[in-house]
Scaffold this motif. Sequence first.
Motif, PDB file in Angstrom:
ATOM      1  N   ASP A 199       0.820  -1.210   0.000  1.00  0.00           N
ATOM      2  CA  ASP A 199       0.000   0.000   0.000  1.00  0.00           C
ATOM      3  C   ASP A 199       0.855   1.262   0.000  1.00  0.00           C
ATOM      4  N   PRO A 200       0.819   2.016  -1.098  1.00  0.00           N
ATOM      5  CA  PRO A 200       1.660   3.222  -1.158  1.00  0.00           C
ATOM      6  C   PRO A 200       1.090   4.374  -0.333  1.00  0.00           C
ATOM      7  N   ASP A 201      -0.138   4.239   0.156  1.00  0.00           N
ATOM      8  CA  ASP A 201      -0.808   5.381   0.775  1.00  0.00           C
ATOM      9  C   ASP A 201      -0.714   5.437   2.284  1.00  0.00           C
ATOM     10  N   ILE A 202      -0.443   4.314   2.906  1.00  0.00           N
ATOM     11  CA  ILE A 202      -0.530   4.328   4.363  1.00  0.00           C
ATOM     12  C   ILE A 202       0.444   3.337   4.997  1.00  0.00           C
ATOM     13  N   ASP A 203       0.944   3.719   6.175  1.00  0.00           N
ATOM     14  CA  ASP A 203       1.936   2.918   6.891  1.00  0.00           C
ATOM     15  C   ASP A 203       1.442   2.492   8.266  1.00  0.00           C
ATOM     16  N   VAL A 204       0.149   2.612   8.509  1.00  0.00           N
ATOM     17  CA  VAL A 204      -0.353   2.300   9.857  1.00  0.00           C
ATOM     18  C   VAL A 204      -0.943   0.890   9.867  1.00  0.00           C
ATOM     19  N   PRO A 205      -1.034   0.266  11.059  1.00  0.00           N
ATOM     20  CA  PRO A 205      -1.585  -1.091  11.092  1.00  0.00           C
ATOM     21  C   PRO A 205      -2.978  -1.181  10.469  1.00  0.00           C
ATOM     22  N   ASN A 206      -3.243  -2.324   9.881  1.00  0.00           N
ATOM     23  CA  ASN A 206      -4.473  -2.500   9.111  1.00  0.00           C
ATOM     24  C   ASN A 206      -5.745  -2.395   9.938  1.00  0.00           C
ATOM     25  N   SER A 207      -5.653  -2.648  11.237  1.00  0.00           N
ATOM     26  CA  SER A 207      -6.848  -2.571  12.083  1.00  0.00           C
ATOM     27  C   SER A 207      -7.482  -1.173  11.994  1.00  0.00           C
ATOM     28  N   TYR A 208      -6.663  -0.124  11.895  1.00  0.00           N
ATOM     29  CA  TYR A 208      -7.218   1.235  11.817  1.00  0.00           C
ATOM     30  C   TYR A 208      -7.976   1.451  10.506  1.00  0.00           C
ATOM     31  N   HIS A 209      -7.408   0.913   9.444  1.00  0.00           N
ATOM     32  CA  HIS A 209      -8.053   1.055   8.128  1.00  0.00           C
ATOM     33  C   HIS A 209      -9.452   0.431   8.145  1.00  0.00           C
ATOM     34  N   ALA A 210      -9.618  -0.624   8.894  1.00  0.00           N
ATOM     35  CA  ALA A 210     -10.931  -1.273   8.985  1.00  0.00           C
ATOM     36  C   ALA A 210     -11.969  -0.285   9.536  1.00  0.00           C
ATOM     37  N   TYR A 211     -11.613   0.404  10.629  1.00  0.00           N
ATOM     38  CA  TYR A 211     -12.554   1.353  11.239  1.00  0.00           C
ATOM     39  C   TYR A 211     -12.718   2.609  10.385  1.00  0.00           C
ATOM     40  N   GLN A 212     -11.632   3.040   9.739  1.00  0.00           N
ATOM     41  CA  GLN A 212     -11.743   4.226   8.878  1.00  0.00           C
ATOM     42  C   GLN A 212     -12.730   3.958   7.734  1.00  0.00           C
ATOM     43  N   THR A 213     -12.607   2.789   7.117  1.00  0.00           N
ATOM     44  CA  THR A 213     -13.498   2.438   6.007  1.00  0.00           C
ATOM     45  C   THR A 213     -14.941   2.343   6.502  1.00  0.00           C
ATOM     46  N   THR A 225     -10.651   7.010   2.584  1.00  0.00           N
ATOM     47  CA  THR A 225     -10.631   7.234   4.041  1.00  0.00           C
ATOM     48  C   THR A 225      -9.238   6.987   4.609  1.00  0.00           C
ATOM     49  N   LYS A 226      -8.279   6.642   3.734  1.00  0.00           N
ATOM     50  CA  LYS A 226      -6.924   6.361   4.228  1.00  0.00           C
ATOM     51  C   LYS A 226      -6.263   7.662   4.686  1.00  0.00           C
ATOM     52  N   THR A 227      -6.020   7.760   5.963  1.00  0.00           N
ATOM     53  CA  THR A 227      -5.386   8.948   6.523  1.00  0.00           C
ATOM     54  C   THR A 227      -4.577   8.530   7.751  1.00  0.00           C
ATOM     55  N   GLU A 228      -3.560   9.327   8.049  1.00  0.00           N
ATOM     56  CA  GLU A 228      -2.733   9.023   9.231  1.00  0.00           C
ATOM     57  C   GLU A 228      -3.464   9.416  10.527  1.00  0.00           C
ATOM     58  N   GLU A 229      -4.550  10.179  10.405  1.00  0.00           N
ATOM     59  CA  GLU A 229      -5.333  10.507  11.614  1.00  0.00           C
ATOM     60  C   GLU A 229      -6.086   9.264  12.038  1.00  0.00           C
ATOM     61  N   LEU A 230      -5.760   8.748  13.218  1.00  0.00           N
ATOM     62  CA  LEU A 230      -6.310   7.444  13.584  1.00  0.00           C
ATOM     63  C   LEU A 230      -7.627   7.552  14.343  1.00  0.00           C
ATOM     64  N   PRO A 231      -8.565   6.693  14.024  1.00  0.00           N
ATOM     65  CA  PRO A 231      -9.844   6.716  14.741  1.00  0.00           C
ATOM     66  C   PRO A 231      -9.685   6.193  16.173  1.00  0.00           C
ATOM     67  N   ASN A 232     -10.595   6.621  17.046  1.00  0.00           N
ATOM     68  CA  ASN A 232     -10.581   6.120  18.420  1.00  0.00           C
ATOM     69  C   ASN A 232     -11.324   4.780  18.465  1.00  0.00           C
ATOM     70  N   VAL A 233     -10.541   3.733  18.296  1.00  0.00           N
ATOM     71  CA  VAL A 233     -11.116   2.391  18.132  1.00  0.00           C
ATOM     72  C   VAL A 233     -11.945   1.979  19.347  1.00  0.00           C
ATOM     73  N   ASP A 234     -11.462   2.286  20.547  1.00  0.00           N
ATOM     74  CA  ASP A 234     -12.188   1.842  21.744  1.00  0.00           C
ATOM     75  C   ASP A 234     -13.602   2.406  21.801  1.00  0.00           C
TER      76      ASP A 234
END
Length: 287
Positions: free
Chosen positions: A90-104, A258-267
């Motif tokens: 993925d050229p767009d993001i370097d964060v763990p995939n769990s965050y991408h799940a919630y962002q999507t 929705t791919k962004t380095e701003e991470l959602p508050n998963v909890d």
Amino acid sequence: MSTAQVQQVSKVVLGDPSEFRPEHRDPDAFRDFRVHNVADRVIKTYDLMHTNQTVEFVRDRMDYWMKFNHGEMTVMEILEKLNELVDESDPDIDVPNSYHAYQTAEGIRQYHPDKPWFQLTGLLHDIGKIMHLWGEPQWATVGDTFVVGCAPEPSIVFGVESFSKNPDLQNPKYKTKFGMYSPNCGLDNVMMSWGHDEYLYRVLLANNHSLPEEALYMIRFHSFYPYHSCGAYKHLTNQKDEDMFPWIKEFNKFDLYTKTEELPNVDSLKPYYQSLIDQYLPGKIKW
Ligand SMILES: O[C@H]1[C@H](O)[C@@H](O)[C@H](O)[C@@H](O)[C@H]1O
Ligand SMILES: [Fe+2]
Ligand SMILES: [Fe+2]
């Protein structure tokens, strides 16, 4: 699928693409695969994928993974495991995939508040990447997919040249435009390169769930960019694929933008998504 079922495909109202756009990022800035701009890890992943994904390889992986003997775990347990996975394609993001799940999922929730199953599809769509944590290399887990058993299409990331070492391209049965397929046989009947889309699709078929056909289809083909974003492989698609097309397009907006380095508050999001899981895909799942 029978014709009667095909006619039941529900309609999605497609938003204007400009309606869903991250303010901080130009949509054209996503998926830049130009060799000078893209990280080495991305180039390496696709090089290995395009060299090694053959008909024989995919058959072997299907035999292996479709025994579903990797344990029984809930969707939440898998999502938490994906804190350990950074997608190398993925050229767009370097964060763990769990965050991408919630962002999507959150993107979909905002625009489709009336479709909880669609929101859950967003949360789930990449959890097949768990295969990598159980030993499958990234090049057979992540990344865009393509059809094996016929000639690769030029719009695949890094182009036809990236397949130069793939043995199937020397095989007269597989190297032609149609290869082992008949015209318009339908994507249900083609063999895709092995990865997280097909794996999760198969996992869902092997377990109890109440997600609609549209969800299964979006999961199975969401990484098929040459088809859904470049118009390739139309010679293999049928009426069902045409009916489903608006759904993959709609899904893709959220998966990508929705791919962004701003991470959602998963909890704080977990209770809501747990309620969707309980409704559509409850309890332990065979992986
Ligand atoms: O790098 C990404 C990522 O691996 C996604 O999960 C996949 O769906 C995309 O097709 C791919 O481009
Ligand atoms: Fe994906
Ligand atoms: Fe994704």
